[in-house]
Design a protein around this motif. Structure first.
Motif, PDB file in Angstrom:
ATOM      1  N   PHE A   1       0.840  -1.197   0.000  1.00 44.85           N
ATOM      2  CA  PHE A   1       0.000   0.000   0.000  1.00 44.85           C
ATOM      3  C   PHE A   1       0.877   1.251   0.000  1.00 44.85           C
ATOM      4  O   PHE A   1       2.074   1.198   0.292  1.00 44.85           O
ATOM      5  CB  PHE A   1      -0.935   0.010   1.221  1.00 44.85           C
ATOM      6  CG  PHE A   1      -0.208  -0.123   2.534  1.00 44.85           C
ATOM      7  CD1 PHE A   1       0.384   0.984   3.148  1.00 44.85           C
ATOM      8  CD2 PHE A   1      -0.101  -1.361   3.164  1.00 44.85           C
ATOM      9  CE1 PHE A   1       1.055   0.865   4.345  1.00 44.85           C
ATOM     10  CE2 PHE A   1       0.578  -1.488   4.366  1.00 44.85           C
ATOM     11  CZ  PHE A   1       1.158  -0.370   4.956  1.00 44.85           C
ATOM     12  N   LYS A   2       0.259   2.367  -0.333  1.00 46.23           N
ATOM     13  CA  LYS A   2       0.949   3.650  -0.315  1.00 46.23           C
ATOM     14  C   LYS A   2       0.459   4.487   0.860  1.00 46.23           C
ATOM     15  O   LYS A   2      -0.687   4.357   1.296  1.00 46.23           O
ATOM     16  CB  LYS A   2       0.710   4.407  -1.629  1.00 46.23           C
ATOM     17  CG  LYS A   2       1.342   3.746  -2.843  1.00 46.23           C
ATOM     18  CD  LYS A   2       1.110   4.588  -4.097  1.00 46.23           C
ATOM     19  CE  LYS A   2       1.774   3.947  -5.310  1.00 46.23           C
ATOM     20  NZ  LYS A   2       1.556   4.763  -6.541  1.00 46.23           N
ATOM     21  N   VAL A   3       1.323   5.352   1.336  1.00 50.99           N
ATOM     22  CA  VAL A   3       0.962   6.248   2.441  1.00 50.99           C
ATOM     23  C   VAL A   3       0.335   7.501   1.850  1.00 50.99           C
ATOM     24  O   VAL A   3       0.903   8.122   0.944  1.00 50.99           O
ATOM     25  CB  VAL A   3       2.205   6.616   3.278  1.00 50.99           C
ATOM     26  CG1 VAL A   3       1.817   7.548   4.427  1.00 50.99           C
ATOM     27  CG2 VAL A   3       2.886   5.362   3.808  1.00 50.99           C
TER      28      VAL A   3
ATOM     29  N   ASN B   1      -0.502  14.392   3.419  1.00 46.16           N
ATOM     30  CA  ASN B   1      -1.131  15.385   4.305  1.00 46.16           C
ATOM     31  C   ASN B   1      -2.085  14.774   5.323  1.00 46.16           C
ATOM     32  O   ASN B   1      -3.092  15.380   5.698  1.00 46.16           O
ATOM     33  CB  ASN B   1      -1.874  16.449   3.484  1.00 46.16           C
ATOM     34  CG  ASN B   1      -0.952  17.188   2.532  1.00 46.16           C
ATOM     35  OD1 ASN B   1       0.236  17.338   2.803  1.00 46.16           O
ATOM     36  ND2 ASN B   1      -1.490  17.626   1.405  1.00 46.16           N
ATOM     37  N   VAL B   2      -1.784  13.567   5.762  1.00 44.72           N
ATOM     38  CA  VAL B   2      -2.609  12.881   6.765  1.00 44.72           C
ATOM     39  C   VAL B   2      -1.670  12.214   7.768  1.00 44.72           C
ATOM     40  O   VAL B   2      -0.628  11.671   7.383  1.00 44.72           O
ATOM     41  CB  VAL B   2      -3.522  11.810   6.109  1.00 44.72           C
ATOM     42  CG1 VAL B   2      -4.312  11.058   7.171  1.00 44.72           C
ATOM     43  CG2 VAL B   2      -4.462  12.447   5.109  1.00 44.72           C
ATOM     44  N   TRP B   3      -2.050  12.256   9.052  1.00 48.80           N
ATOM     45  CA  TRP B   3      -1.257  11.542  10.061  1.00 48.80           C
ATOM     46  C   TRP B   3      -1.621  10.057  10.054  1.00 48.80           C
ATOM     47  O   TRP B   3      -2.797   9.703  10.104  1.00 48.80           O
ATOM     48  CB  TRP B   3      -1.515  12.110  11.454  1.00 48.80           C
ATOM     49  CG  TRP B   3      -0.829  13.429  11.689  1.00 48.80           C
ATOM     50  CD1 TRP B   3      -1.418  14.650  11.790  1.00 48.80           C
ATOM     51  CD2 TRP B   3       0.574  13.634  11.827  1.00 48.80           C
ATOM     52  NE1 TRP B   3      -0.472  15.617  11.985  1.00 48.80           N
ATOM     53  CE2 TRP B   3       0.770  15.032  12.014  1.00 48.80           C
ATOM     54  CE3 TRP B   3       1.700  12.811  11.808  1.00 48.80           C
ATOM     55  CZ2 TRP B   3       2.019  15.604  12.198  1.00 48.80           C
ATOM     56  CZ3 TRP B   3       2.953  13.380  11.987  1.00 48.80           C
ATOM     57  CH2 TRP B   3       3.105  14.752  12.180  1.00 48.80           C
ATOM     58  N   CYS B   4      -0.592   9.226   9.976  1.00 48.07           N
ATOM     59  CA  CYS B   4      -0.788   7.776   9.962  1.00 48.07           C
ATOM     60  C   CYS B   4       0.100   7.123  11.009  1.00 48.07           C
ATOM     61  O   CYS B   4       1.206   7.597  11.279  1.00 48.07           O
ATOM     62  CB  CYS B   4      -0.458   7.186   8.587  1.00 48.07           C
ATOM     63  SG  CYS B   4      -1.534   7.780   7.261  1.00 48.07           S
TER      64      CYS B   4
ATOM     65  N   ASN C   1       1.416  -2.681   9.217  1.00 51.91           N
ATOM     66  CA  ASN C   1       0.042  -2.199   9.281  1.00 51.91           C
ATOM     67  C   ASN C   1       0.045  -0.678   9.344  1.00 51.91           C
ATOM     68  O   ASN C   1       0.964  -0.068   9.905  1.00 51.91           O
ATOM     69  CB  ASN C   1      -0.678  -2.762  10.508  1.00 51.91           C
ATOM     70  CG  ASN C   1      -0.651  -4.282  10.525  1.00 51.91           C
ATOM     71  OD1 ASN C   1      -0.979  -4.915   9.528  1.00 51.91           O
ATOM     72  ND2 ASN C   1      -0.236  -4.863  11.648  1.00 51.91           N
ATOM     73  N   MET C   2      -0.977  -0.072   8.787  1.00 52.96           N
ATOM     74  CA  MET C   2      -1.079   1.380   8.794  1.00 52.96           C
ATOM     75  C   MET C   2      -2.509   1.794   9.124  1.00 52.96           C
ATOM     76  O   MET C   2      -3.466   1.268   8.561  1.00 52.96           O
ATOM     77  CB  MET C   2      -0.685   1.957   7.428  1.00 52.96           C
ATOM     78  CG  MET C   2      -0.762   3.476   7.352  1.00 52.96           C
ATOM     79  SD  MET C   2      -0.275   4.109   5.723  1.00 52.96           S
ATOM     80  CE  MET C   2      -1.688   3.608   4.734  1.00 52.96           C
ATOM     81  N   VAL C   3      -2.633   2.722  10.075  1.00 52.07           N
ATOM     82  CA  VAL C   3      -3.923   3.297  10.430  1.00 52.07           C
ATOM     83  C   VAL C   3      -3.811   4.801  10.232  1.00 52.07           C
ATOM     84  O   VAL C   3      -2.913   5.445  10.783  1.00 52.07           O
ATOM     85  CB  VAL C   3      -4.297   2.997  11.896  1.00 52.07           C
ATOM     86  CG1 VAL C   3      -5.704   3.510  12.191  1.00 52.07           C
ATOM     87  CG2 VAL C   3      -4.183   1.524  12.195  1.00 52.07           C
TER      88      VAL C   3
ATOM     89  N   VAL D   1      -7.581   1.732   7.361  1.00 52.55           N
ATOM     90  CA  VAL D   1      -6.637   0.695   7.796  1.00 52.55           C
ATOM     91  C   VAL D   1      -6.089  -0.032   6.579  1.00 52.55           C
ATOM     92  O   VAL D   1      -6.839  -0.416   5.673  1.00 52.55           O
ATOM     93  CB  VAL D   1      -7.317  -0.321   8.746  1.00 52.55           C
ATOM     94  CG1 VAL D   1      -6.323  -1.396   9.162  1.00 52.55           C
ATOM     95  CG2 VAL D   1      -7.880   0.394   9.971  1.00 52.55           C
ATOM     96  N   LYS D   2      -4.764  -0.212   6.535  1.00 57.02           N
ATOM     97  CA  LYS D   2      -4.097  -0.981   5.477  1.00 57.02           C
ATOM     98  C   LYS D   2      -3.151  -1.977   6.130  1.00 57.02           C
ATOM     99  O   LYS D   2      -2.533  -1.682   7.158  1.00 57.02           O
ATOM    100  CB  LYS D   2      -3.299  -0.059   4.553  1.00 57.02           C
ATOM    101  CG  LYS D   2      -4.118   0.998   3.817  1.00 57.02           C
ATOM    102  CD  LYS D   2      -4.937   0.386   2.692  1.00 57.02           C
ATOM    103  CE  LYS D   2      -5.661   1.473   1.907  1.00 57.02           C
ATOM    104  NZ  LYS D   2      -6.469   0.899   0.804  1.00 57.02           N
TER     105      LYS D   2
END
Length: 756
Positions: free
Chosen positions: A15-17, A20-23, A37-39, A48-49
Motif C-alpha cells: 500500500f501507499k501512504v 497530508n494525513v497523520w498515519c 500495518n497502517m492506520v 486501515v491498510k
C-alpha cells in the motif's frame, strides 16, 4: 534485514501512504514473517491498510549491536514528511495495537494539518488572482495593439465613472497586501506568468521593509501575517523569522508550538537556520521538547552536509561566519566596507605591493568578511594581481584554486596547476594538498597524490589528513586493503586541525560507533556536527546583517537578526541579544521583556563551550539584584563571579570582594575553586586582600586603578581595626595635614589622567 546466512534483504509494502494525513505505522516481526500495518485518521475517518512479507530465512535479532534508523539514512533515501513519536517493544508483540490508535497530544497541539489546509486555500486564491490579472493585462495589451483611432474614441466614451471589479479580485482584509503585490508583479512582468514563489519573496521583502522602519515592537504583530503568507508561498526565510518571533515573544505572544511548527516547515524545505534551530531545540531540550541527542544530530548533520556544498559554491547570499561580540570595541572598529577609510587604505597599500593588504582585500571580497559585501569577480582580480605581479605564494594558491574550480573566472586547469606548483615551491603547504587533489582527481595518479598528501600531513595540513582518510576508507592506497579504523584516525586528526568534512565524518562514526574499535559518543557527535553546521555562509549572512544594522544604530533590526541566529543556537548571537536587551537603547523594549530577555540569553550563553566572561558577570549581577518575582541569590551570584574570575576576568575577583565586604561569607566550595581554601577560617580582611590583589594583578590594565583603590580600602580598614587607639590620638594631626594630603592626591590624579 539480516538473516542467519548474513544475507541482507528488504521489501516494499503493498500500500501507499496518503499525503497530508497523520498515519500510525506498525511493524511487527515474528520468525520469518514481517507484518506492516497502517492506520490513518483524516477528519476523524479511520483508514486501515495491512501488508505481510515472509523472508526465506529466520531474522536474527541483536538490538544491543548496531543501531536503528528511522526515516532513511546512508543507503536508503527518506521521505518528505514528518515523523511523530516512535515506540519500540523489544520482547513482545502488542495485541490490539491498531484498535488503540490515537493521534498523540504533541501532534494535535502542532496542528500541522490545519496549516496545510489554510496554506493550500491561500495559494489557490493567489493563483486565481495572478491568472486573472495576467489575462486582463494581456487583453488590454492586445486591444491597444490592434485598435485604431475610432476604436480608441469608442472605448474612451464607453468607460463608466464607476468601474466594477471582477469577483475574483475581492480580497479578505488580511490578504489585501498579497493581492496588491500579485497585481503589481503581473504588471511589472507585463502579463507574463508570475510564480507563487515570486509573490512569497515579494511579501518577505515587504515585511522586512516595514520592520526596518519600526521604532518599537508594536509593528511586529501587524507584519506577522505578511511573514506567514510569505512562508506559505515557500519563502523559508519568512518561516524561520516567524518561528523566531513566536519563540521569543518579540512583539507577539509567545507560542512555542507555533514556533515549532514553523521551524518544522522551514526545515522540511531545507532552510539552514530552521535546521539549526531544531537541532538546538532538541540538543538542550527547550520549549518543552525532550532532550534527544540522536534527533539533534539528524538536524545538525543535514545542515553540516549542506555547509560543505555551500562552501564549494560561494555566492553573494553567503558570508563568512565571524564571532563578533557587540561589546568588543576593538573588533567593531575594524569593520569596514568598500567606501570605508580602512578598506581604501588597504587598497592603497595593495597597489604599492603590500602582499598582506592584497590578501586581506581579496579575502574580504571573496568571503564577505569584516563587513564587506561579497564580490567574487573583484576578489579574483586581487588574487590575480597578488599572484602575477607580486608573486605572493598565498595569492598564487588562492588564484590557482579559483582557476581550478572556475569561481569568478573561466576554469583553466593547466594555468591553475602552474600557479599551485609555484606556490608549493615557495613553501605554501595548502598548495601541496591542492596539487595532490589534482593528481588524484584528474591524473588518477594515486601514488603521486598520496606522496604529496603525506608530505602535507607532516606539515599539519588538515585537508591532507582528511584526504588520506578517504584513501584508506575506499581502499585506494596502492598495495593496501581498505581500513576503516586507520581512516577514522586520519578523519579525527583532520577534524582536530579544523577540517569541517573531517568533523562531519567523525560525528557520523561517533553516533553509530565502529564495533570493536570505536564506541558510540552521541553527545560528542552532536557537538562536532553543530560546529561544522555553524560554519554555514547563510548563518554568516544573517550575522552580517545584524552587525551592519547595529553599526548603523538600527538596534531593532539588529536585535531581530541576532535573534534569528540566537534561536539557531549560535552562542555569539545569544550573547549579543542579551547585551542589546540589557542596553535597550531608546527604550524600544518593554522593561519586563528586556529583563526576561537578559535572563534567558545570558543563561543560555554561559552554557556554551566558550562563553564570553561578561555573561558570567551579568548573570551574577542578575542573581545579586532582585528582578520581578526572582529572589536575590548570593550563592548563585558568587558562583557566576567565580566562573568569571577563573577565566581571568578581574571584574569577577572584584565582585567577590564586594560580596565579602557586604558580609557574605564565601562558601568553602568556591574558595577551593579559586585556590584559596586556606583562607576559609581566616579574618575577612585577609580574604579581601587576596581577592583584590588578584584583581589588581590581572592582565587588564583598566582594572589596576579600581582594584588598587579597593585594596587600599582594605589596608585602611585593617589599620583602623588594629590601631584604633593610635588613630584617635592622631586626629588633630590629621585635621592639620588634610589640605596637604588633598593636594598630593589631586596631583596624582592629574598625572594619571595625563597618561591617557
Amino acid at each position: 534485514m539480516n538473516g542467519e546466512s548474513q544475507e541482507s534483504s528488504a521489501f516494499l509494502s503493498s500500500f501507499k501512504v496518503p499525503l497530508n494525513v497523520w498515519c500510525n505505522l506498525i511493524v511487527m516481526v515474528q520468525g520469518r514473517t514481517v507484518a506492516v500495518n497502517m492506520v490513518c485518521l483524516d477528519n476523524n475517518q479511520r483508514t486501515v491498510k495491512t501488508s505481510e512479507y515472509m523472508f526465506r530465512f529466520i531474522i536474527m535479532f541483536d538490538d544491543t549491536e548496531g543501531y536503528f534508523v528511522i526515516g532513511g539514512g546512508k543507503y536508503i533515501p527518506g521521505v518528505k514528511g514528518y515523523f511523530g513519536p516512535v515506540i519500540y517493544h523489544r520482547n513482545q508483540i502488542v495485541s490490539d495495537i491498531m484498535s488503540e490508535f490515537y493521534v498523540p497530544d504533541v501532534i494535535q497541539n502542532l496542528n500541522l494539518t490545519r496549516w496545510l489546509q489554510t496554506c493550500e486555500e491561500f495559494s489557490f486564491d493567489m493563483n486565481v488572482k495572478i491568472s486573472g490579472y495576467s489575462i486582463k493585462i494581456q487583453q488590454r495589451t492586445e486591444a491597444e495593439t490592434c485598435s485604431h483611432a475610432f476604436h480608441k474614441w469608442v472605448v474612451k466614451h464607453r468607460q463608466t465613472s464607476n468601474p466594477q471589479c471582477a469577483s475574483w479580485e475581492a480580497a479578505a482584509p488580511r490578504r489585501r497586501h498579497a493581492a496588491k503585490l500579485a497585481k503589481l508583479l503581473v504588471l511589472k512582468h507585463e502579463g507574463r506568468a508570475v510564480s507563487l514563489h515570486d509573490l512569497g519573496r515579494a511579501l518577505y521583502s515587504l515585511s522586512l521593509h516595514k520592520l526596518g522602519k519600526a521604532r518599537s515592537t508594536e509593528v511586529v504583530s501587524k507584519v506577522l501575517s505578511l511573514l506567514l503568507q510569505a512562508g506559505c508561498l515557500a519563502d523559508t526565510r519568512a518561516l524561520h523569522m516567524s518561528s523566531v518571533l513566536y519563540s521569543t515573544g518579540l512583539g507577539v505572544q509567545k507560542e512555542p508550538f507555533k514556533a515549532w511548527l514553523l521551524g518544522l516547515l522551514g526545515a522540511q524545505k531545507g532552510d539552514r537556520l530552521a535546521l539549526l534551530h531544531l537541532g538546538h531545540l532538541h540538543r538542550l531540550g527547550l520549549h518543552g521538547q525532550p532532550k534527544d541527542h540522536d534527533l539533534a544530530y539528524a538536524y545538525y548533520a543535514n545542515i553540516a552536509q549542506q555547509t560543505t556544498i555551500d562552501r564549494h559554491n560561494p555566492s553573494p547570499q553567503q558570508t563568512t561566519v565571524e564571532a563578533i561580540f557587540v561589546n568588543d570595541e576593538k573588533m567593531l572598529n575594524i569593520q569596514t566596507n568598500e567606501n570605508h577609510h580602512i578598506f581604501q587604505w588597504l587598497k592603497h597599500q595593495a597597489r604599492r605591493g603590500a602582499t598582506e593588504a592584497e590578501q586581506a582585500i581579496a579575502r574580504m571580497l571573496f568571503w564577505g568578511q569584516q563587513g564587506v559585501t561579497p564580490n567574487i569577480l573583484k576578489a579574483v582580480r586581487h588574487y590575480e594581481r597578488g599572484a602575477v605581479q607580486w608573486e605572493d605564494p598565498v595569492s598564487m594558491y588562492d588564484y590557482g584554486i579559483v582557476l581550478l574550480q572556475g569561481h569568478g573566472v573561466e576554469k583553466n586547469i593547466p594555468k591553475a596547476v602552474t600557479f599551485l606548483k609555484k606556490a608549493m615551491d615557495k613553501g605554501h603547504v595548502p598548495a601541496i594538498n591542492a596539487l595532490a587533489w589534482y593528481y588524484e582527481h584528474f591524473e588518477k595518479d594515486y601514488k603521486q597524490a598520496i606522496q604529496l598528501w603525506e608530505q602535507a600531513d607532516l606539515l599539519m595540513c588538515p585537508e591532507a589528513a582528511f584526504n588520506l582518510g578517504v584513501i584508506y576508507s575506499q581502499g585506494l592506497y596502492p598495495g593496501k586493503p581498505a581500513n576503516q579504523y586507520i581512516a577514522y584516525k586520519y578523519y579525527l586528526k583532520s577534524a582536530e586541525r579544523g577540517n569541517i568534512r573531517g568533523g562531519i565524518l567523525i560525528a557520523d562514526i561517533w553516533t553509530t560507533g565502529m564495533p570493536g574499535f570505536v564506541n558510540r559518543h552521541p553527545s560528542d557527535a552532536v557537538l562536532w556536527v553543530k560546529w561544522a553546521a555553524e560554519h554555514n555562509g547563510y548563518l554568516g549572512s544573517i550575522l552580517h546583517k545584524a552587525l551592519d544594522a547595529y553599526l548603523k544604530n538600527d538596534v531593532f533590526t539588529s536585535l531581530l537578526y541576532y535573534m534569528m541566529a540566537a534561536e539557531a543556537g549560535y552562542a555569539v548571537a545569544q550573547f549579543n541579544v542579551a547585551y542589546l536587551c540589557e542596553q535597550n537603547s531608546g527604550g524600544f523594549l518593554d522593561p519586563d521583556y528586556a529583563s526576561d530577555c537578559m535572563w534567558r540569553y545570558y543563561n543560555i550563553t554561559i552554557q556554551s563551550q566558550n562563553p564570553n566572561t561578561y555573561a558570567f558577570i551579568r548573570m551574577g549581577d542578575l542573581f545579586y539584584e532582585r528582578h520581578g518575582n526572582r529572589q536575590k541569590n548570593l550563592f548563585s551570584a558568587a558562583q557566576m563571579y567565580t566562573l568569571a574570575a577563573l577565566r581571568n576576568n578581574p571584574q569577577g575577583w572584584y565582585n567577590l570582594g564586594v560580596l565579602g565586604e557586604e558580609g557574605y561569607k564565601l562558601p568553602l566550595s568556591i574558595l577551593i575553586k579559586l585556590g584559596i581554601s586556606e583562607l576559609y577560617l581566616a579574618d575577612k580582611e585577609l580574604l579581601l586582600n587576596a581577592l583584590y590583589k588578584r584583581c589588581r594583578d590581572s592582565e587588564d590594565a583598566d582594572s589596576f586603578f579600581p582594584c588598587s583603590l579597593a585594596l587600599f580600602s582594605v589596608y585602611v580598614q585593617t589599620f583602623q581595626k588594629h590601631y584604633s587607639a593610635a588613630i584617635k590620638f592622631c586626629t588633630a594631626l590629621a585635621v592639620v595635614a588634610a589640605p596637604t594630603v588633598f593636594l598630593i592626591i589631586r596631583g596624582m590624579f592629574r598625572r594619571r589622567l595625563s597618561l591617557h
